[in-house]
Design a protein around this motif. Structure first.
Motif: not given
Length: 389
Positions: A57-65, A274-277
């Motif tokens: 979920l955190a990765s998806s938010i990072g990608f979206c941002y 973004i680093p999370i993604f």
């Protein structure tokens, strides 16, 4: 909410990546994003971190941002300023580029997603090249606009790809295409409406985004637009990347003069979300698939993307002479967007794990190799020009 031991390990590792990646990037001369992917892949291979629902979920938010930040770098006003002759050449450039990409996919009997991957462009790394020149060359400024348009096209094609993957019949596909065209048309209409409003009521900009505000209303409005755009994409079942990107474009088009705003929004994304993604992308790499054939495939992808751009770039030969090849090299570093399309393609089962890994490796190769090569070629061309005078 109680976190599992895996989630705690992920938090600790991400804190390490966020802090250490700039230093590692400086020592290795690699882009920070590449370092984050490599660190994620190493941690995954060693079993330090694993995929969890919270991490996904955190990765998806990072990608979206990430897509939101990409949109901030593109302004509709830059496209409106283009002259008719420039638009014709740009159209011809993309026509040749996509024709070559489709031909490659058909001749090699590959998935048509390859026809989207080969022409993909991103302006993320291009902006870094500006620091290498005291006076920005014309070819570099033009490459930025060209890549910005290419990024818009790529985002739209990602959305269409996502729609096609969920459609089982021709009517559904046509409906999806018309829906996206209608949505983009609405966005353009909204742009002109707000353009007129801000022209008649210039003080409204200051109310929405004041220069001095302890409540950070400018950041709050930007993030609200980002979340609203993502919500609309989820409601209409479009790719969320499109909504995030358009939200960034909207802010850039009307509030691009507020450089501190872009800095604030980027400061939230690049060191944290973004680093999370990219760590998650690194974690998705299966090193058991790495062999000479896969490495050859990665270099073949780089070579194909570059050759297609070199052929297409000669459309601009009259304007830039031999420097048109620099336009080709500069637009061939789509690190972030190439990984984004590869991730979507894998999620939709349009590409297998080995091709996904080859795409990620090729994006890293292009980022490192071309960022080093472009200034060298530019210097060589300028030296020859001076000698010929």
């Amino acid at each position: 909410m109680q976190l599992s031991s895996s989630d705690l390990n992920i938090l600790l590792f991400i804190s390490f990546v966020v802090f250490s990646s700039p230093y590692i990037a400086k020592i290795t001369s690699l882009p920070i994003l590449a370092v984050e992917i490599i660190l994620g892949s190493i941690a995954g291979a060693l079993g330090i971190i694993t995929k969890t629902p919270a991490f996904s979920l955190a990765s998806s938010i990072g990608f979206c941002y990430l897509m939101f930040i990409a949109g901030l770098e593109v302004s509709l006003k830059e496209f409106i300023k283009l002259k008719a002759d420039e638009l014709k050449k740009i159209f011809l450039f993309y026509f040749i580029l996509y024709s070559l990409a489709i031909s490659v996919a058909l001749v090699l009997k590959l998935s048509l997603v390859v026809a989207i991957i080969i022409p993909v462009m991103s302006i993320g790394l291009i902006s870094i090249l500006y620091k290498d020149y005291e006076v920005t060359p014309k070819w570099l400024s033009f490459a930025m606009v060209l890549a910005a348009l290419g990024e818009v096209i790529s985002i739209i094609l990602i959305t269409l790809l996502n729609s096609f993957s969920h459609s089982s019949d021709l009517i559904s596909v046509i409906t999806s295409v018309l829906s996206i065209v209608f949505f983009l048309g609405i966005f353009v209409v909204i742009y002109y409406i707000f353009n007129a409003i801000f022209w008649w009521l210039p003080w409204l900009k200051e109310i929405l985004m004041p220069d001095y505000d302890k409540a950070e209303r400018n950041v709050r409005l930007s993030l609200a637009l980002w979340m609203l755009a993502v919500a609309l994409m989820l409601y209409f079942d479009f790719e969320i990347a499109l909504g995030a990107f358009l939200a960034g474009m909207f802010i850039s088009s009307f509030f691009g003069h507020k450089k501190d705003l872009e800095h604030k929004l980027s400061s939230l994304g690049h060191p944290f979300l973004i680093p999370i993604f990219f760590v998650y992308v690194g974690l998705s790499l299966d090193f058991s698939l790495v062999n000479y054939e896969l490495i050859f495939m990665a270099f073949a992808i780089c070579f194909t993307m570059l050759i297609c751009r070199l052929i297409s770039s000669f459309v601009f030969y009259k304007d830039f002479k031999i420097s048109c090849i620099l336009v080709a090299f500069t637009t061939c570093m789509p690190l972030t967007l190439l990984i984004a399309i590869a991730t979507l393609g894998k999620k939709l089962n349009l590409i297998d794990d080995s091709f996904y890994l080859a795409l990620v490796l090729s994006s890293l190769i292009e980022a490192v190799l071309f960022m080093w090569v472009i200034p060298k070629i530019s210097l060589l061309i300028e030296t020859r020009k001076q000698k010929s005078r």
